[in-house]
Scaffold this motif. Structure first.
Motif, PDB file in Angstrom:
ATOM      1  N   ASP A  50       0.817  -1.216   0.000  1.00 58.68           N
ATOM      2  CA  ASP A  50       0.000   0.000   0.000  1.00 58.68           C
ATOM      3  C   ASP A  50       0.854   1.271   0.000  1.00 58.68           C
ATOM      4  O   ASP A  50       0.435   2.300  -0.520  1.00 58.68           O
ATOM      5  N   ALA A  51       2.027   1.189   0.616  1.00 59.89           N
ATOM      6  CA  ALA A  51       2.902   2.362   0.721  1.00 59.89           C
ATOM      7  C   ALA A  51       4.318   1.947   0.369  1.00 59.89           C
ATOM      8  O   ALA A  51       5.132   1.659   1.246  1.00 59.89           O
ATOM      9  N   PRO A  52       4.641   1.880  -0.926  1.00 61.26           N
ATOM     10  CA  PRO A  52       5.957   1.387  -1.363  1.00 61.26           C
ATOM     11  C   PRO A  52       7.096   2.242  -0.802  1.00 61.26           C
ATOM     12  O   PRO A  52       6.977   3.461  -0.694  1.00 61.26           O
ATOM     13  N   PRO A  53       8.196   1.582  -0.451  1.00 62.72           N
ATOM     14  CA  PRO A  53       9.332   2.319   0.109  1.00 62.72           C
ATOM     15  C   PRO A  53      10.164   2.992  -0.964  1.00 62.72           C
ATOM     16  O   PRO A  53      10.194   2.573  -2.116  1.00 62.72           O
ATOM     17  N   GLY A  54      10.852   4.054  -0.542  1.00 65.46           N
ATOM     18  CA  GLY A  54      11.845   4.684  -1.399  1.00 65.46           C
ATOM     19  C   GLY A  54      13.220   4.292  -0.910  1.00 65.46           C
ATOM     20  O   GLY A  54      13.431   3.196  -0.374  1.00 65.46           O
ATOM     21  N   LYS A  55      14.181   5.203  -1.074  1.00 65.59           N
ATOM     22  CA  LYS A  55      15.542   4.949  -0.598  1.00 65.59           C
ATOM     23  C   LYS A  55      15.604   5.250   0.893  1.00 65.59           C
ATOM     24  O   LYS A  55      15.232   6.336   1.335  1.00 65.59           O
ATOM     25  N   LEU A  56      16.063   4.268   1.672  1.00 67.33           N
ATOM     26  CA  LEU A  56      16.070   4.409   3.124  1.00 67.33           C
ATOM     27  C   LEU A  56      17.317   5.121   3.630  1.00 67.33           C
ATOM     28  O   LEU A  56      18.423   4.876   3.165  1.00 67.33           O
ATOM     29  N   ASP A  57      17.104   5.993   4.641  1.00 61.47           N
ATOM     30  CA  ASP A  57      18.205   6.640   5.345  1.00 61.47           C
ATOM     31  C   ASP A  57      18.525   5.941   6.661  1.00 61.47           C
ATOM     32  O   ASP A  57      19.650   6.029   7.154  1.00 61.47           O
ATOM     33  N   SER A  58      17.513   5.263   7.247  1.00 62.36           N
ATOM     34  CA  SER A  58      17.764   4.609   8.537  1.00 62.36           C
ATOM     35  C   SER A  58      16.831   3.428   8.748  1.00 62.36           C
ATOM     36  O   SER A  58      15.685   3.421   8.286  1.00 62.36           O
ATOM     37  N   ILE A  59      17.374   2.426   9.438  1.00 62.04           N
ATOM     38  CA  ILE A  59      16.606   1.271   9.918  1.00 62.04           C
ATOM     39  C   ILE A  59      16.964   1.120  11.390  1.00 62.04           C
ATOM     40  O   ILE A  59      18.138   1.205  11.761  1.00 62.04           O
ATOM     41  N   PHE A  60      15.963   0.888  12.210  1.00 59.94           N
ATOM     42  CA  PHE A  60      16.200   0.735  13.652  1.00 59.94           C
ATOM     43  C   PHE A  60      15.428  -0.484  14.131  1.00 59.94           C
ATOM     44  O   PHE A  60      14.207  -0.544  14.005  1.00 59.94           O
ATOM     45  N   ILE A  61      16.154  -1.467  14.662  1.00 60.82           N
ATOM     46  CA  ILE A  61      15.523  -2.658  15.237  1.00 60.82           C
ATOM     47  C   ILE A  61      15.618  -2.530  16.751  1.00 60.82           C
ATOM     48  O   ILE A  61      16.705  -2.563  17.324  1.00 60.82           O
ATOM     49  N   GLY A  62      14.454  -2.361  17.387  1.00 59.07           N
ATOM     50  CA  GLY A  62      14.419  -2.121  18.821  1.00 59.07           C
ATOM     51  C   GLY A  62      13.579  -3.134  19.550  1.00 59.07           C
ATOM     52  O   GLY A  62      13.079  -4.091  18.974  1.00 59.07           O
ATOM     53  N   GLY A  63      13.429  -2.897  20.841  1.00 60.20           N
ATOM     54  CA  GLY A  63      12.680  -3.867  21.631  1.00 60.20           C
ATOM     55  C   GLY A  63      12.264  -3.326  22.977  1.00 60.20           C
ATOM     56  O   GLY A  63      12.153  -2.116  23.149  1.00 60.20           O
ATOM     57  N   GLY A  64      12.096  -4.246  23.954  1.00 58.85           N
ATOM     58  CA  GLY A  64      12.664  -5.577  23.940  1.00 58.85           C
ATOM     59  C   GLY A  64      14.181  -5.559  23.802  1.00 58.85           C
ATOM     60  O   GLY A  64      14.851  -4.575  23.897  1.00 58.85           O
ATOM     61  N   THR A  65      14.672  -6.752  23.548  1.00 62.63           N
ATOM     62  CA  THR A  65      16.098  -6.942  23.301  1.00 62.63           C
ATOM     63  C   THR A  65      16.249  -7.795  22.047  1.00 62.63           C
ATOM     64  O   THR A  65      16.198  -9.028  22.115  1.00 62.63           O
ATOM     65  N   PRO A  66      16.409  -7.169  20.877  1.00 62.43           N
ATOM     66  CA  PRO A  66      16.513  -7.940  19.636  1.00 62.43           C
ATOM     67  C   PRO A  66      17.617  -8.990  19.658  1.00 62.43           C
ATOM     68  O   PRO A  66      17.521 -10.020  18.976  1.00 62.43           O
ATOM     69  N   THR A  67      18.667  -8.749  20.443  1.00 58.82           N
ATOM     70  CA  THR A  67      19.792  -9.683  20.440  1.00 58.82           C
ATOM     71  C   THR A  67      19.545 -10.932  21.286  1.00 58.82           C
ATOM     72  O   THR A  67      20.473 -11.727  21.477  1.00 58.82           O
ATOM     73  N   VAL A  68      18.308 -11.143  21.763  1.00 59.96           N
ATOM     74  CA  VAL A  68      17.984 -12.455  22.334  1.00 59.96           C
ATOM     75  C   VAL A  68      17.620 -13.439  21.218  1.00 59.96           C
ATOM     76  O   VAL A  68      17.480 -14.642  21.471  1.00 59.96           O
ATOM     77  N   LEU A  69      17.481 -12.953  19.981  1.00 62.86           N
ATOM     78  CA  LEU A  69      17.252 -13.860  18.853  1.00 62.86           C
ATOM     79  C   LEU A  69      18.487 -14.732  18.645  1.00 62.86           C
ATOM     80  O   LEU A  69      19.617 -14.304  18.898  1.00 62.86           O
ATOM     81  N   THR A  70      18.264 -15.948  18.197  1.00 63.72           N
ATOM     82  CA  THR A  70      19.385 -16.815  17.848  1.00 63.72           C
ATOM     83  C   THR A  70      20.004 -16.313  16.546  1.00 63.72           C
ATOM     84  O   THR A  70      19.372 -15.556  15.785  1.00 63.72           O
TER      85      THR A  70
END
Length: 380
Positions: A50-70
């Motif tokens: 529905d809302a196609p992306p353009g060129k990204l300047d930033s991505i942020f993976i937050g939480g929680g604690t994302p680094t508990v993923l294997t």
């Protein structure tokens, strides 16, 4: 519609739940993590259709604690992000939140291979008993070890979160934490005062009179110490709570402060696309269930009208110490700021909370200390 240039992805799993935390976060043991990652992919797929992306300047993976993923789960997540958001700026900032002690060499390698180039560690304090008292799962030594391991893995942009105003915390303990944190030569600090949020363990303790918080004067002294010490050590305060080495301010968080559009994915995540703000459902089961039924997992959404957009321009933008452009406001909204917010601006300038320099309106030193009072003046 202008495509958002920023993406936020929420991983709501932690090793333990901290006593002050009111974020959407659940202890990871027994949680359907793989099903959640599959659901994330479906949500992203539905959204970008529905809302196609353009060129990204930033991505942020937050939480929680994302680094508990294997490592396997992390690799799947990062590969999926690359698949749906393939067009990145050459200077993209790609941040992963992490808890000290949760970043193995294998996990760091997977993150680097997946494009992550910035780590944000939730250090909070370098006082062992304070870490225990606020429910953190890491020890003091793990902070330095995690920073060292990250550098060895090739990460050259590292941030630490620090907290002040903690129960039984003293100004001298804040000084000790600052000295030990700065000794790690990280690139960025986010320094937040404790806010006792409803529903947390700290909230219930405070209700019973069992939460020995520092006085307002002590908390003020802690904040001023943080500002003065980090300035002396070569860090620039670019936002009310954020400090960086020159050129290392957070691109992603600046998206929020500049009231720009961003995607928000995951349980409890917020997004802002095409002047519509939305918040997702918080429960893991409900989030997965809705997506399995082919629905967007939105709890609520509302169109932000012009008046609220103009308010947010100042409420969010004035958090940046560089201030906001009055000329840009008029270009963006077709109205002069000194007409729309005449009373607020005149009052705050008279109180010496704001200053106008050329085209810029910004907080004064006094205004910085009473930021919430300043921002409230722009609400109508």
């Amino acid at each position: 519609m202008l495509s958002p240039k920023a993406v936020y992805i929420h991983i709501p799993f932690c090793a333990t739940k901290c006593h002050y935390c009111d974020f959407t976060a659940y202890v990871v043991d027994g949680q359907p993590v793989d099903d959640y990652i599959d659901a994330l992919e479906k949500e992203i797929e539905m959204t970008v259709k529905d809302a196609p992306p353009g060129k990204l300047d930033s991505i942020f993976i937050g939480g929680g604690t994302p680094t508990v993923l294997t490592p396997v789960q992390m690799e799947k997540l990062l590969r999926m992000i690359q698949s749906y958001f393939p067009n990145w700026s050459s200077t993209i900032e790609y941040t992963m939140e992490a808890n000290p002690g949760t970043t193995s060499s294998e996990l760091l390698s997977v993150m680097r291979a997946g494009g992550v180039n910035r780590l944000s560690f939730g250090a909070q304090t370098f006082e062992p008993h304070l870490l225990r008292d606020i429910g953190r799962s890491h020890g003091v030594s793990e902070i330095a070890t995690s920073v060292k391991d990250a550098r060895y893995a090739g990460f050259t942009n590292i941030s630490l979160d620090l907290m002040f105003g903690l129960p039984n915390q003293t100004v001298e303990q804040v000084r000790d934490t600052l000295e030990r944190a700065v000794a790690l030569s990280v690139d960025h600090f986010s320094c937040y005062s404790l806010k006792v949020e409803e529903g947390t363990l700290f909230y219930h303790l405070e209700e019973r009179g069992q939460l020995p918080l520092p006085t307002e004067d002590a908390e003020y002294a802690m904040y001023q110490l943080i500002r003065d010490y980090l300035l002396q050590q070569g860090y620039v305060q670019y936002e009310v709570s954020n400090f960086s080495k020159p050129g290392r301010s957070s691109k992603h968080n600046s998206t929020y402060w500049r009231n720009e559009a961003y995607y928000g994915f995951g349980a409890g995540a917020h997004g802002y696309v095409n002047h519509i703000r939305h918040a997702n459902v918080k429960g893991i089961t409900e989030y997965i269930g809705r997506i399995d039924n082919g629905e967007r997992p939105i709890l609520q959404q509302n169109k932000i009208d012009i008046q609220e957009q103009m308010e947010n321009y100042f409420i969010l933008g004035l958090r940046l110490l560089a201030g906001v452009s009055l000329k840009q406001f008029e270009q963006q909204y077709g109205l002069p700021a000194d007409k729309v917010f005449k009373e607020a601006i005149e009052t705050l300038v008279k109180k010496q909370f704001l200053i106008i320099e050329d085209d810029t309106l910004r907080l004064t030193e006094q205004g910085l200390l009473f930021g919430n009072d300043v921002f409230a003046q722009f609400l109508y």
